[in-house]
Scaffold this active site. Structure first.
Site, PDB file in Angstrom:
ATOM      1  N   LYS A 119      25.465  26.617  39.602  1.00  0.00           N
ATOM      2  CA  LYS A 119      25.293  26.455  38.157  1.00  0.00           C
ATOM      3  C   LYS A 119      26.271  25.401  37.685  1.00  0.00           C
ATOM      4  O   LYS A 119      27.312  25.175  38.315  1.00  0.00           O
ATOM      5  CB  LYS A 119      25.577  27.778  37.430  1.00  0.00           C
TER       6      LYS A 119
HETATM    7  P1  NAD Z   1      17.529  27.170  24.891  1.00  0.00           P
HETATM    8  O1  NAD Z   1      18.784  26.456  24.575  1.00  0.00           O
HETATM    9  O2  NAD Z   1      16.262  26.406  25.019  1.00  0.00           O
HETATM   10  O3  NAD Z   1      17.280  28.315  23.780  1.00  0.00           O
HETATM   11  C1  NAD Z   1      18.241  29.291  23.459  1.00  0.00           C
HETATM   12  C2  NAD Z   1      17.716  30.077  22.263  1.00  0.00           C
HETATM   13  O4  NAD Z   1      18.616  31.134  21.971  1.00  0.00           O
HETATM   14  C3  NAD Z   1      17.585  29.250  20.984  1.00  0.00           C
HETATM   15  O5  NAD Z   1      16.449  29.669  20.271  1.00  0.00           O
HETATM   16  C4  NAD Z   1      18.844  29.616  20.201  1.00  0.00           C
HETATM   17  O6  NAD Z   1      18.662  29.465  18.808  1.00  0.00           O
HETATM   18  C5  NAD Z   1      19.005  31.071  20.601  1.00  0.00           C
HETATM   19  N1  NAD Z   1      20.379  31.546  20.502  1.00  0.00           N
HETATM   20  C6  NAD Z   1      21.518  30.908  20.865  1.00  0.00           C
HETATM   21  N2  NAD Z   1      22.577  31.672  20.608  1.00  0.00           N
HETATM   22  C7  NAD Z   1      22.111  32.831  20.080  1.00  0.00           C
HETATM   23  C8  NAD Z   1      22.702  34.018  19.597  1.00  0.00           C
HETATM   24  N3  NAD Z   1      24.042  34.163  19.593  1.00  0.00           N
HETATM   25  N4  NAD Z   1      21.894  35.005  19.132  1.00  0.00           N
HETATM   26  C9  NAD Z   1      20.565  34.841  19.123  1.00  0.00           C
HETATM   27  N5  NAD Z   1      19.931  33.743  19.555  1.00  0.00           N
HETATM   28  C10 NAD Z   1      20.700  32.748  20.016  1.00  0.00           C
HETATM   29  O7  NAD Z   1      17.840  28.036  26.209  1.00  0.00           O
HETATM   30  P2  NAD Z   1      16.778  28.582  27.253  1.00  0.00           P
HETATM   31  O8  NAD Z   1      16.584  27.557  28.306  1.00  0.00           O
HETATM   32  O9  NAD Z   1      15.613  29.153  26.520  1.00  0.00           O
HETATM   33  O10 NAD Z   1      17.640  29.761  27.937  1.00  0.00           O
HETATM   34  C11 NAD Z   1      17.777  31.028  27.313  1.00  0.00           C
HETATM   35  C12 NAD Z   1      18.306  32.010  28.345  1.00  0.00           C
HETATM   36  O11 NAD Z   1      17.418  32.072  29.456  1.00  0.00           O
HETATM   37  C13 NAD Z   1      19.679  31.648  28.946  1.00  0.00           C
HETATM   38  O12 NAD Z   1      20.368  32.851  29.248  1.00  0.00           O
HETATM   39  C14 NAD Z   1      19.309  30.945  30.232  1.00  0.00           C
HETATM   40  O13 NAD Z   1      20.354  31.006  31.196  1.00  0.00           O
HETATM   41  C15 NAD Z   1      18.114  31.774  30.657  1.00  0.00           C
HETATM   42  N6  NAD Z   1      17.193  31.117  31.578  1.00  0.00           N
HETATM   43  C16 NAD Z   1      16.646  29.889  31.298  1.00  0.00           C
HETATM   44  C17 NAD Z   1      15.727  29.321  32.192  1.00  0.00           C
HETATM   45  C18 NAD Z   1      15.029  28.011  31.899  1.00  0.00           C
HETATM   46  O14 NAD Z   1      14.134  27.635  32.651  1.00  0.00           O
HETATM   47  N7  NAD Z   1      15.371  27.310  30.826  1.00  0.00           N
HETATM   48  C19 NAD Z   1      15.401  29.985  33.371  1.00  0.00           C
HETATM   49  C20 NAD Z   1      15.960  31.238  33.619  1.00  0.00           C
HETATM   50  C21 NAD Z   1      16.849  31.788  32.716  1.00  0.00           C
END
Ligand code: NAD
Length: 430
Positions: A119
């Site tokens: 990561k």
């Molecule tokens: P992103 O940045 O696209 O979106 C994050 C979302 O969470 C946004 O809508 C933001 O407004 C919201 N957010 C941020 N802080 C917050 C809070 N304190 N309370 C409520 N909402 C909040 O990120 P993403 O890529 O969608 O990733 C989200 C989660 O999924 C992370 O934990 C990431 O590690 C995990 N993840 C992502 C992927 C991927 O392919 N992008 C794959 C597996 C896991």
């Protein structure tokens, strides 16, 4: 830079959610004991193999120079090259990146990909940078970590705060140094430079497939089930849309500024329009009640999908969770203490390393396509994704029933067990 690009996290952590690494190690220790791993193997697997911390200067649009701190942690590579996303968020720190790298190792093993875990991240609020500053920061960070990444070594991908545009800049910076195009160095790229069909939606689509299996295992169907999704980024917005398209009643969605609730549910078209408006959800959706993120997590829904960030379900709110099932879209949204409360309250949890693995599965497909320079249709990607996700779900369920443990313990046992087996098979201890 418009406001301070380096600032503290938006939400105050609960007492036990202060360190994601503490969560990851506690989970690992419990599994190592269950698997009766030898103390020497456990000692190797409980810490990262390699950690790189970089402090690098970035020229801002006003001519000033700002020094940012970035990380790349490679947890393990017994099963193949390291794989894991890059996160841009003000709260990024070494412990968080270590935890996320460890979870990537187990995740890749649970879905049986030939990857280890890694990561990366930069402590920055990307929304506070201009596009030019964001590109400068990304290229400088990519140059700094290029000494340990590469298609055979460690392949980054998007995570919170990063996207395909950022992956394109990393790929270009790495390729400039190599003297030729190296598309396989990152995944989650635009299609025009070697991205895969279906990658943008892959994590959400994987969550849909896993939710369908999980709901079915409880004797219900996803159609008509009520769903609440926390987070409206890459993972949350796609998941909510696909859930609505699959016939679920998506009653609540939220972003960092709060959420919206409508008992009759939101349509997929409404969710797509809300996402493409670029507005906060509270302004983008009409005819809905406003709710806080805390209220969303406590709604009496059939299915709760935390898809924002870690440490959202804690001892503060675990006893108030009224969902029939939790499917973790985010990494580490539930603390170990909250996990124990949910288990004793009979709330089943499909853990992150299984539920959100769809992204890394299609990243694997993208890497394979890049190495072969032979690209697949989206249908082919989705069929293969479905096969891998449903097989992993069945394997975890079978282990859960055999060992009479929670689904998280079963997934961790499967992942850690596979990594330990690879490690021992390679004969690291003479
Ligand atoms: P992103 O940045 O696209 O979106 C994050 C979302 O969470 C946004 O809508 C933001 O407004 C919201 N957010 C941020 N802080 C917050 C809070 N304190 N309370 C409520 N909402 C909040 O990120 P993403 O890529 O969608 O990733 C989200 C989660 O999924 C992370 O934990 C990431 O590690 C995990 N993840 C992502 C992927 C991927 O392919 N992008 C794959 C597996 C896991």
């Amino acid at each position: 830079m418009t406001t301070s690009a380096v600032q503290s996290s938006e939400s105050a952590p609960s007492p036990e959610s202060a360190s994601a690494y503490r969560t990851a190690v506690a989970q690992f220790d419990a599994v190592a004991e269950r698997l009766h791993l030898s103390p020497s193997v456990a000692e190797v697997l409980r810490q990262p193999k390699r950690e790189l911390v970089v402090n690098f200067p970035v020229k801002m649009d006003d001519g000033s120079v700002h020094v940012f701190t970035g990380y790349r942690v490679q947890h393990d590579q017994a099963r193949g090259p390291c794989k894991g996303g890059i996160r841009y968020h003000p709260s990024v720190g070494l412990d968080e990146v270590r935890a996320l790298a460890m979870w990537m190792t187990w995740k890749c093993a649970v879905v049986n990909l030939p990857f280890g875990g890694a990561k990366g991240g930069v402590a920055v609020d990307p929304r506070a940078l201009t596009p030019n500053e964001l590109e400068n920061l990304t290229r400088r960070y990519a140059a700094e970590i290029s000494i340990i990444i590469g298609p055979e070594r460690d392949i980054p991908a998007p995570d919170m705060g990063t996207d395909m545009r950022i992956m394109a800049w990393i790929m270009d910076t790495y390729s400039m140094n190599a003297g030729h195009s190296v598309p396989g160095v990152v995944t989650g790229k635009p299609l025009s430079i070697g991205g895969s069909q279906g990658r943008v939606e892959a994590t959400g689509r994987g969550l849909l497939y896993i939710s369908q299996e999980a709901v079915r295992s409880l004797g219900r169907t996803l159609e008509g089930s009520s769903v609440a999704v926390q987070g409206f980024g890459n993972v949350g917005s796609v998941t909510a849309k696909l859930m609505a398209q699959a016939g679920a009643r998506v009653v609540a969605v939220s972003d960092v500024d709060g959420g919206v609730y409508r008992a009759s549910g939101f349509t997929a078209d409404e969710l797509i329009a809300a996402k493409s408006s670029g507005l906060p959800l509270s302004q983008a959706v009409a005819g809905a009640d406003r709710i806080t993120n805390a209220e969303l997590l406590e709604l009496p829904v059939d299915l709760l999908i935390p898809a924002a960030m870690e440490g959202q379900i804690t001892t503060r709110n675990a006893n108030k969770i009224r969902a029939g099932l939790i499917v973790e879209g985010a990494n580490g949204p539930t603390t170990p203490e909250a996990d124990a409360i949910l288990a004793s309250n009979g709330v089943p949890v499909v853990p992150d390393i299984l539920a959100n693995a769809g992204g890394v599965v299609v990243s694997y497909f993208e890497w394979v396509q890049d190495l072969q320079s032979f690209f697949w249709e989206e249908d082919e990607v989705n069929v293969k994704l479905h096969r891998i996700m449903t097989r992993a779900f069945a394997e975890v369920r079978a282990l859960q029933e055999r060992e009479r443990v929670t689904m998280r313990d079963a997934a961790n046992m499967l992942g850690v067990g596979r990594v330990a087996e690879a490690f021992l098979t390679r004969g690291v201890f003479p």
